[in-house]
Write a protein that holds these residues in place. Structure first.
Motif, PDB file in Angstrom:
ATOM      1  N   ARG A 214      35.784  43.472  40.018  1.00  0.00           N
ATOM      2  CA  ARG A 214      35.611  44.954  40.371  1.00  0.00           C
ATOM      3  C   ARG A 214      36.575  45.699  41.196  1.00  0.00           C
ATOM      4  N   ARG A 215      36.952  46.851  40.795  1.00  0.00           N
ATOM      5  CA  ARG A 215      38.301  47.391  41.468  1.00  0.00           C
ATOM      6  C   ARG A 215      38.010  47.807  43.005  1.00  0.00           C
ATOM      7  N   PRO A 216      36.529  48.009  43.479  1.00  0.00           N
ATOM      8  CA  PRO A 216      36.357  48.090  44.776  1.00  0.00           C
ATOM      9  C   PRO A 216      36.629  46.761  45.608  1.00  0.00           C
ATOM     10  N   ASP A 217      36.056  45.911  44.826  1.00  0.00           N
ATOM     11  CA  ASP A 217      36.229  44.522  45.606  1.00  0.00           C
ATOM     12  C   ASP A 217      37.855  44.039  45.717  1.00  0.00           C
ATOM     13  N   ALA A 218      38.664  44.217  44.638  1.00  0.00           N
ATOM     14  CA  ALA A 218      39.781  44.204  44.965  1.00  0.00           C
ATOM     15  C   ALA A 218      40.725  44.871  46.121  1.00  0.00           C
ATOM     16  N   ARG A 219      40.281  46.255  46.145  1.00  0.00           N
ATOM     17  CA  ARG A 219      40.706  46.990  47.292  1.00  0.00           C
ATOM     18  C   ARG A 219      40.329  46.409  48.682  1.00  0.00           C
ATOM     19  N   ARG A 220      39.064  45.862  48.527  1.00  0.00           N
ATOM     20  CA  ARG A 220      38.699  45.531  49.803  1.00  0.00           C
ATOM     21  C   ARG A 220      39.331  44.081  50.207  1.00  0.00           C
ATOM     22  N   LEU A 221      39.723  43.371  49.180  1.00  0.00           N
ATOM     23  CA  LEU A 221      40.197  42.139  49.707  1.00  0.00           C
ATOM     24  C   LEU A 221      41.819  42.017  50.109  1.00  0.00           C
ATOM     25  N   ALA A 222      42.341  43.242  49.343  1.00  0.00           N
ATOM     26  CA  ALA A 222      43.706  43.712  49.711  1.00  0.00           C
ATOM     27  C   ALA A 222      43.631  43.991  51.191  1.00  0.00           C
ATOM     28  N   SER A 223      42.708  44.670  51.598  1.00  0.00           N
ATOM     29  CA  SER A 223      42.871  45.403  52.816  1.00  0.00           C
ATOM     30  C   SER A 223      42.548  44.249  53.890  1.00  0.00           C
ATOM     31  N   LEU A 224      42.041  43.212  53.619  1.00  0.00           N
ATOM     32  CA  LEU A 224      41.727  42.079  54.451  1.00  0.00           C
ATOM     33  C   LEU A 224      42.936  41.049  54.537  1.00  0.00           C
ATOM     34  N   GLY A 225      43.991  41.433  53.743  1.00  0.00           N
ATOM     35  CA  GLY A 225      45.041  40.616  53.697  1.00  0.00           C
ATOM     36  C   GLY A 225      45.383  39.660  52.622  1.00  0.00           C
ATOM     37  N   VAL A 226      44.312  39.568  51.834  1.00  0.00           N
ATOM     38  CA  VAL A 226      44.737  38.547  50.649  1.00  0.00           C
ATOM     39  C   VAL A 226      45.963  38.975  49.579  1.00  0.00           C
ATOM     40  N   ASP A 227      46.567  37.938  49.384  1.00  0.00           N
ATOM     41  CA  ASP A 227      47.863  38.262  48.594  1.00  0.00           C
ATOM     42  C   ASP A 227      47.780  38.670  47.307  1.00  0.00           C
ATOM     43  N   ALA A 228      46.815  37.761  46.670  1.00  0.00           N
ATOM     44  CA  ALA A 228      46.771  37.860  45.109  1.00  0.00           C
ATOM     45  C   ALA A 228      45.365  37.681  44.643  1.00  0.00           C
ATOM     46  N   LEU A 229      45.082  38.336  43.383  1.00  0.00           N
ATOM     47  CA  LEU A 229      43.799  38.221  42.940  1.00  0.00           C
ATOM     48  C   LEU A 229      43.759  37.438  41.606  1.00  0.00           C
ATOM     49  N   GLN A 230      42.579  36.867  41.137  1.00  0.00           N
ATOM     50  CA  GLN A 230      42.321  36.419  39.892  1.00  0.00           C
ATOM     51  C   GLN A 230      40.939  36.666  39.396  1.00  0.00           C
ATOM     52  N   GLY A 231      40.653  36.959  38.082  1.00  0.00           N
ATOM     53  CA  GLY A 231      39.252  37.166  37.839  1.00  0.00           C
ATOM     54  C   GLY A 231      39.550  38.025  36.505  1.00  0.00           C
ATOM     55  N   ARG A 232      38.310  38.337  36.077  1.00  0.00           N
ATOM     56  CA  ARG A 232      38.241  39.681  34.817  1.00  0.00           C
ATOM     57  C   ARG A 232      38.974  40.611  35.119  1.00  0.00           C
ATOM     58  N   LEU A 233      39.218  41.314  36.340  1.00  0.00           N
ATOM     59  CA  LEU A 233      39.887  42.438  36.741  1.00  0.00           C
ATOM     60  C   LEU A 233      41.177  42.119  36.318  1.00  0.00           C
ATOM     61  N   THR A 234      41.619  41.139  36.749  1.00  0.00           N
ATOM     62  CA  THR A 234      43.379  40.994  36.418  1.00  0.00           C
ATOM     63  C   THR A 234      43.590  40.566  34.965  1.00  0.00           C
ATOM     64  N   GLY A 235      42.745  40.060  34.163  1.00  0.00           N
ATOM     65  CA  GLY A 235      42.852  39.569  33.183  1.00  0.00           C
ATOM     66  C   GLY A 235      42.030  38.469  32.635  1.00  0.00           C
ATOM     67  N   GLU A 236      41.427  38.249  31.455  1.00  0.00           N
ATOM     68  CA  GLU A 236      40.767  37.195  31.055  1.00  0.00           C
ATOM     69  C   GLU A 236      41.663  35.980  30.411  1.00  0.00           C
ATOM     70  N   PRO A 237      41.151  34.837  30.402  1.00  0.00           N
ATOM     71  CA  PRO A 237      41.739  33.706  30.060  1.00  0.00           C
ATOM     72  C   PRO A 237      42.008  33.923  28.560  1.00  0.00           C
ATOM     73  N   VAL A 238      43.311  33.617  28.017  1.00  0.00           N
ATOM     74  CA  VAL A 238      43.824  33.740  26.748  1.00  0.00           C
ATOM     75  C   VAL A 238      44.294  32.404  26.201  1.00  0.00           C
ATOM     76  N   CYS A 239      43.603  31.864  25.035  1.00  0.00           N
ATOM     77  CA  CYS A 239      44.184  30.573  24.678  1.00  0.00           C
ATOM     78  C   CYS A 239      45.585  30.733  23.827  1.00  0.00           C
ATOM     79  N   GLU A 240      46.218  29.456  24.259  1.00  0.00           N
ATOM     80  CA  GLU A 240      47.414  29.371  23.521  1.00  0.00           C
ATOM     81  C   GLU A 240      47.287  28.873  22.058  1.00  0.00           C
ATOM     82  N   ALA A 241      48.189  29.281  21.214  1.00  0.00           N
ATOM     83  CA  ALA A 241      48.070  28.823  19.931  1.00  0.00           C
ATOM     84  C   ALA A 241      47.830  27.409  19.760  1.00  0.00           C
ATOM     85  N   ALA A 242      46.926  26.751  18.767  1.00  0.00           N
ATOM     86  CA  ALA A 242      46.712  25.409  18.629  1.00  0.00           C
ATOM     87  C   ALA A 242      47.735  24.902  18.342  1.00  0.00           C
TER      88      ALA A 242
END
Length: 242
Positions: A214-242
């Motif tokens: 969620r965006r509010p969580d992203a803003r809160r974490l950034a305000s706490l000094g976290v450098d980077a984010l990972q999760g559905r907000l930043t992008g779902e995992p996408v499989c490489e071609a077989a």
């Protein structure tokens, strides 16, 4: 793509073992983005996936711990490393992280695979990140040797699952990772996040908050000094071609 069946650790591990034997491991790439610049990219985490007989893709969360108990985690980690190195060779602009179980730390064949890749192409090794997962406990001395070997080859070292499993402040201070990944279970607690950010600053590690949706969580974490984010907000995992 078929829907995933209900979780069954023993069955899922058997499917994963058969897929490894048949060379049917795939990688799903999930982006990790700067907390203050989500339009940019830090790197992709390569997440293991195996295909069931009916075509569903199972995530490593369904079978990794069972494979660890069965002594099969090193085989999974070698296969994932080989695939990730192949992606890095094909895409010269990519930076990719790959997971390694604590039970793989002393695996000679995994180490030789990294050694050979670094000797053949130092640039590939420099764009690799190795994430030590903490579902199993690593021997502290062996983990430090492992971390130093990765550094000697030019790759980066990340401590995954911080705040869950066996990863704690003592482990982080001993291993001094380049990247400290904060488990999603920790990221709801502002005080614990702030403590982790302060800890990472002691050894100049990049901090990544996992499981951000969620965006509010992203803003809160950034305000706490976290450098980077990972999760559905930043992008779902996408499989490489077989």
């Amino acid at each position: 793509m078929a829907a995933q069946p209900a979780p069954d650790p023993a069955r899922d591990a058997a499917v994963a073992a058969a897929a490894l034997s048949a060379g049917r491991l795939r990688l799903a790439l999930q982006p990790v983005r700067p907390a203050l610049r989500p339009d940019l990219l830090c790197f992709h985490e390569a997440l293991a996936r195996v295909e069931t007989p009916d075509g569903a893709l199972l995530s490593a969360a369904r079978f990794a711990e069972t494979l660890e108990r069965q002594g099969l985690a090193p085989a999974l980690d070698r296969a994932a490393l080989a695939l990730a190195l192949g992606l890095l060779r094909r895409d010269r602009g990519a930076r990719i992280s790959v997971n390694v179980s604590a039970t793989t730390v002393g695996d000679r064949r995994w180490g030789l695979l990294l050694d050979a890749a670094a000797e053949a192409d130092a640039d590939v090794a420099r764009r690799l990140i190795v994430e030590l997962t903490e579902t199993a406990r690593a021997d502290p001395a062996a983990a430090l040797v492992f971390r130093d070997r990765i550094a000697a080859r030019g790759a980066s070292f990340a401590l995954d699952d911080f705040g869950a499993g066996h990863a704690d402040a003592e482990t982080a201070r001993a291993l001094r990772p380049d990247i400290l990944k904060l488990d999603a279970s920790l990221c709801d607690d502002d005080a614990r996040v702030a403590e982790a950010v302060a800890l990472a600053a002691d050894f100049e590690a990049l901090t990544v908050a996992e499981g951000v949706e969620r965006r509010p969580d992203a803003r809160r974490l950034a305000s706490l000094g976290v450098d980077a984010l990972q999760g559905r907000l930043t992008g779902e995992p996408v499989c490489e071609a077989a």
